[in-house]
Write a protein that holds these residues in place. Sequence first.
Motif, short mmCIF file in Angstrom:
data_model
loop_
_atom_site.label_atom_id
_atom_site.label_comp_id
_atom_site.label_asym_id
_atom_site.label_seq_id
_atom_site.Cartn_x
_atom_site.Cartn_y
_atom_site.Cartn_z
N SER A 60 0.86 -1.17 0.00
CA SER A 60 0.00 0.00 0.00
C SER A 60 0.90 1.23 0.00
O SER A 60 2.06 1.13 0.36
N LEU A 64 -3.60 6.34 2.58
CA LEU A 64 -4.76 5.66 2.00
C LEU A 64 -6.01 6.50 2.17
O LEU A 64 -6.26 7.06 3.24
N SER A 65 -6.80 6.54 1.12
CA SER A 65 -8.11 7.19 1.22
C SER A 65 -9.08 6.23 1.89
O SER A 65 -8.90 5.01 1.85
N THR A 67 -11.80 5.61 0.74
CA THR A 67 -12.35 4.84 -0.40
C THR A 67 -11.59 3.51 -0.56
O THR A 67 -12.20 2.45 -0.71
N THR A 68 -10.26 3.60 -0.51
CA THR A 68 -9.46 2.38 -0.66
C THR A 68 -9.63 1.46 0.54
O THR A 68 -9.73 0.24 0.39
N GLN A 71 -12.55 -0.46 0.04
CA GLN A 71 -12.33 -1.53 -0.96
C GLN A 71 -11.65 -2.74 -0.31
O GLN A 71 -12.00 -3.88 -0.59
N LEU A 112 -6.89 -3.71 -8.67
CA LEU A 112 -7.07 -2.42 -7.99
C LEU A 112 -5.76 -1.64 -7.89
O LEU A 112 -5.75 -0.50 -7.43
N PHE A 114 -2.85 -2.97 -6.29
CA PHE A 114 -2.09 -3.29 -5.10
C PHE A 114 -1.39 -4.64 -5.26
O PHE A 114 -2.02 -5.68 -5.08
N PRO B 20 1.61 1.27 -6.06
CA PRO B 20 0.43 2.06 -5.64
C PRO B 20 0.79 3.54 -5.45
O PRO B 20 1.85 3.86 -4.92
N LYS B 24 -2.96 9.14 -6.47
CA LYS B 24 -4.28 8.56 -6.77
C LYS B 24 -5.15 8.54 -5.53
O LYS B 24 -6.36 8.78 -5.60
N GLU B 25 -4.53 8.21 -4.41
CA GLU B 25 -5.32 8.15 -3.16
C GLU B 25 -5.88 9.53 -2.81
O GLU B 25 -7.04 9.66 -2.43
N LYS B 28 -8.70 10.22 -5.06
CA LYS B 28 -9.90 9.46 -4.70
C LYS B 28 -10.67 10.17 -3.59
O LYS B 28 -11.89 10.14 -3.56
#
Lengths: 360, 392
Positions: A60, A64-65, A67-68, A71, A112, A114, B20, B24-25, B28
């Motif tokens: 990762s 991290l959002s 949103t993720t 997921q 996705l 990852f 990753p 992008k995060e 989002k």
Amino acid sequence: MAAEPVKRITDIGPPNYEQFLHPVIKKNYGSWKYHENLAPGVLCHVAESGDKIYSVRAASPRLLSTTTIRQFADLAEKYCGGYLRWTSRNNVEFLLDNPANIEPLKKELLALGFPVGGTNNAISNVVHTQGWVHCHSSATDASGIVKSVMDALYDRFTHEDLPAKLRIALACCLNMCGAVHCSDIAILGVHRRPPKIKHDILPKVCEVPTLIASCPTGAIRPATVDGKQSVEVVEEQCMFCANCYTVCPAMPLNDPENDGVSIWVGGKVSNARSAPKFSKLAIPFIPNEPPRWPGVVDAVVNIVEVYAKNAKKFERMGEWIERIGWPRFFELTGIPFTKYHIDDFRLAGTTYARSTHIRF
Amino acid sequence: MADEKVQTKLLDELEKGPWPSFVKEIKKARKVSPVCDDLLGQLELSYEEKVGHWKHGGIVGVMGYGGGVIGRYSDVPEKFPNVAHFHTMRINQPSGWFYTSNALRTLCDIWDRHGSGLTNMHGSTGDIVFLGTKTDELEPTFKELTAAGFDLGGSGSCMRTPSACVGKARCEWACYDTLKMCNDITHEYQDELHRPPFPYKFKFKFSGCPNDCVASIARADLSVIGTWKDDIQQNDAEVAAYAAKGLDIQEDVCGRCPTKCMKWDGKKLTINNRECVRCMHCINAMPKALAPGKERGATLLIGAKAPIVQGALLSSVLVPFVPADELMDTIKELVSRVWDFWDEYGKNRERVGELIQRVGMGNFLDAIGLDPIPEMITAPRDNPYIYFKDEA
């Protein structure tokens, strides 16, 4: 009568971990027998009872959002009853009792974005700090360098073909909230110019005695500037640690052209074989080159590849270098050796070569 | 469209490539909160100018706590007003970073209501990090977190959020229950965690074996590292199976043993356990064949830290072995003595390891009432400058 005020909840501490454990883990807690590495990023732990738990580890970006995270929650519900964890190196790990779910989960994770890997003799995820995303004292960005370096070393995450584990860490200043000082390869943001003192605000925002005491080399002295109490810096004594800035916002060291990155190698925390050791300086300075930091990427990839080619099985970076000696490390990597490589802080003498054991 | 609000020519380069992408995060999270646009804008500016744009934190927090929130302000608020305040909240992670999908959704819901929708999973010390909110959202976020069973972690001169390796939950090498120890210590010292009482930070890290997966020896003021006292458990048939599968036991196992305490005659591995220093190499190399012994516990080490102020230190041995069932009581007793001495003699922003360097390990041991033993050193002193005391 006024209603009873609602009692404010405080000091409850973290939630008890037991409620988050997979039933197979709960049942076999403390009774694991052995484990096997089924594929890069896939571990199988076998309990005394014969039960098995499968871990699927994915990279990762640490940042991290929600949103993720949702997921990941969806995937955990679909494939493993909703049970997952994070590792100490910011990987996410799904805990499965049904091996038939491993491949579909891997496929979805990859789709996705990852990748699955980071186990055994792979490069695991990079432990890193906030950088320009959120830190006031950073000498470089963190996430951008990590992204650029790991794009280049992607196959080293998804394959386990290094001689041993290889741990990369990044801290964007000497505060090292990423504690990179014991990593196989450490990427460390550095300043190279003394603080530019903001005399106008200093007396208002800083305690002068605390500020003076903060300097490890005693380079900060009281001074009167334009009739106001302030400080001066003996610049020859400044080693750009920025501890003064940590205690006093009127001492910024940020400098677009002189800030950058240093590279350190050969540290480890594990006690396996040799004792834990600090990382040592390999490259004193590489300029900041956003957005992709090509100089840092090339330097790290070079060190990884030279190590991969020359180290013996089970030899960590530092163990390999100790066997071949530092002169050969610099020769093989082509990194120039400079006076900056020779320690001149406390106990520097312990790093001088005090024998005639020299390889020719 | 949100995407056109802010130009991110440089940051867009970091959406390319297979690893990753944090860019992008952030993109989002734009759907969650408009602050992400300003975050991207300010970050793009940093990428253009090669310098950070955050100011020192002020004193912000939740009522009654002295830590857990890191104040952060933009130094270009006129350009990016939505990140004028962009404070971080540290939330104490469950031991071993175990979650259920429900727990994660609860956290996400709270953060979407009150903050940027951006997190770190996890911060360097181990906390869940909620990245970016305004001052007046702190208390409402805290209220929802505690109602959901979560609490803040530490910041400043406090006991920082302890962390632990996966331990007995999923590792056959755990020599004590790291998850329980981490959880119990965190609950025991809630006051020290939330209301900074010390000269500087104090970290606990709990590793179940000498592989030290949470970097305890490099990063914790008190490092608790699992170990064992009796013989390595050995399964000869499985050793032979590793050899049959191609592991070069002479070269890669015996040859890498730091004390050369094992022999391989081509059929049988013989370990002289009295010479073993419990480094884990042979066990790591043959997890099906070898395992730590049955008399398990931990070594306590003290004083690790990163460079600031006086240079980096690794922890050093304080108590070579504490049986697993005595660990909690021993740690509590020892820590109370260490904290008393540090409270009294530590200078502002002096970690315990630096205090020990300054006063000398001998004096430190006197102060906390431990006898000096040779396990604490790699060698006796090699200089004759001894501070003899008049003890006649």
